[in-house]
Design an enzyme around this catalytic site. Sequence first.
Site, PDB file in Angstrom:
ATOM      1  NE  ARG A  46      -3.916  -2.108   2.282  1.00 38.44           N
ATOM      2  CZ  ARG A  46      -4.602  -2.520   3.340  1.00 38.44           C
ATOM      3  NH1 ARG A  46      -4.480  -1.866   4.481  1.00 38.44           N
ATOM      4  NH2 ARG A  46      -5.408  -3.560   3.274  1.00 38.44           N
ATOM      5  NE  ARG A  50      -6.985   4.352   2.461  1.00 44.47           N
ATOM      6  CZ  ARG A  50      -7.640   3.611   3.352  1.00 44.47           C
ATOM      7  NH1 ARG A  50      -8.769   4.074   3.865  1.00 44.47           N
ATOM      8  NH2 ARG A  50      -7.174   2.442   3.729  1.00 44.47           N
ATOM      9  NE  ARG A  59      -9.589   6.806  -6.180  1.00 47.58           N
ATOM     10  CZ  ARG A  59      -9.952   6.076  -5.130  1.00 47.58           C
ATOM     11  NH1 ARG A  59      -9.034   5.407  -4.450  1.00 47.58           N
ATOM     12  NH2 ARG A  59     -11.208   6.027  -4.744  1.00 47.58           N
ATOM     13  CG  ASP A  95      -9.366  -3.770  -4.447  1.00 49.52           C
ATOM     14  OD1 ASP A  95      -9.100  -3.073  -3.450  1.00 49.52           O
ATOM     15  OD2 ASP A  95     -10.088  -4.794  -4.383  1.00 49.52           O
ATOM     16  CE1 TYR A 170     -13.138  -8.243   1.891  1.00 49.75           C
ATOM     17  CE2 TYR A 170     -11.373  -9.253   0.632  1.00 49.75           C
ATOM     18  CZ  TYR A 170     -11.795  -8.364   1.600  1.00 49.75           C
ATOM     19  OH  TYR A 170     -10.882  -7.594   2.271  1.00 49.75           O
TER      20      TYR A 170
END
Length: 368
Positions: A46, A50, A59, A95, A170
């Site tokens: 990552r 962010r 983004r 992702d 998921y």
Amino acid sequence: MAAMATDTTGDAARDDAPRPDGPAGSPFVRACRRRSVPHTPVWFMRQAGRSLPEYREIRANVAMLESCRRPDLVTEITLQPVRRHHVDAAILFSDIVVPVAAAGVDLDIVPGTGPVAAEPVRTAADVERIRLIDRSDVAYVDEAVRMLVEELGDTPLIGFAGAPFTLASYLVEGGPSRTHAKTKALMYGEPELWHALAGRLAEVTLAFLRVQIEAGVSAVQLFDSWAGALSEADYRRFVLPHSTAVLSGLAEAGVPRIHFGVGTAELLGAMGEAGADVVGVDWRTPLDVATGRIGPDKAVQGNLDPCLLFAPWPVIEAEVRRILDEGRAAPGHVFNLGHGVLPETDPEVLTRVVALVHELSARPADRD
């Protein structure tokens, strides 16, 4: 090795002198192959995300899945931490659910929640609706990788995908879960259906990674983020065959394969059997202990606790030194965090960690 110069013009930062063997001769790829390196290579899971203000800016008002499907955005976001931190490898911005969505599953990445499936998998018919994919289904990934390889020059690009168990969790849960209760209920109660689902997801994952390799990535990482929820016996019965199908399916691809999970201390030996060249280790297990469990024929990756990055610098420096010392027990070591960069992390700290790893691990040139 020449230092990397900061570059804010839109091109990736590169070594001053090109390597004759390109990314294959980089410290990252050499460490993955358990060969001598001028310094311990470092990158962060990552690292594009962010924690970077430039990422938040680009983004703004762009949904996650949409950003993963735009080669221009993927390229820019992937390059951002290479420019800023001078890491030894880039990792494709994407992702783990991208190939699943391309396979026809109706899902979205909900801000603050994560991947959410509109109709959770419950039956054999649900599994059958997950179709196999080819390059045309993820042409935007193929294009982004090719663009990045050209921009990165000698800096290797890591491709990645989610492992069958994590993807299945998921789809069965319908979204993130702390207990994976529905997933385990399906595994235990309907093992044939479970293996059909995991087997289909392994095929999708393998195809997705092959697209990335054919487009030019220098290594791939298989993320099994939630495998630590399982016992070793359950991992071997329900997960290992499917992760092995993915990793062994790439054996002739010619790029290093990394296998990573969270909370997998008791699974490291089994994960090492799945066919990867490098096993990622989270922060809970010292790298020398992990090497003893994985075996002497695998490199290791890790494993600074992401929360340590919020500590005072002397504490961080001491932990970096400890991890480098423990990593010397392995035949190859790629420095990383034990999981992903947290959004609140100060980017300057990451830049300092990269420089510190390079400084502390620098060694005389010894090419084999």
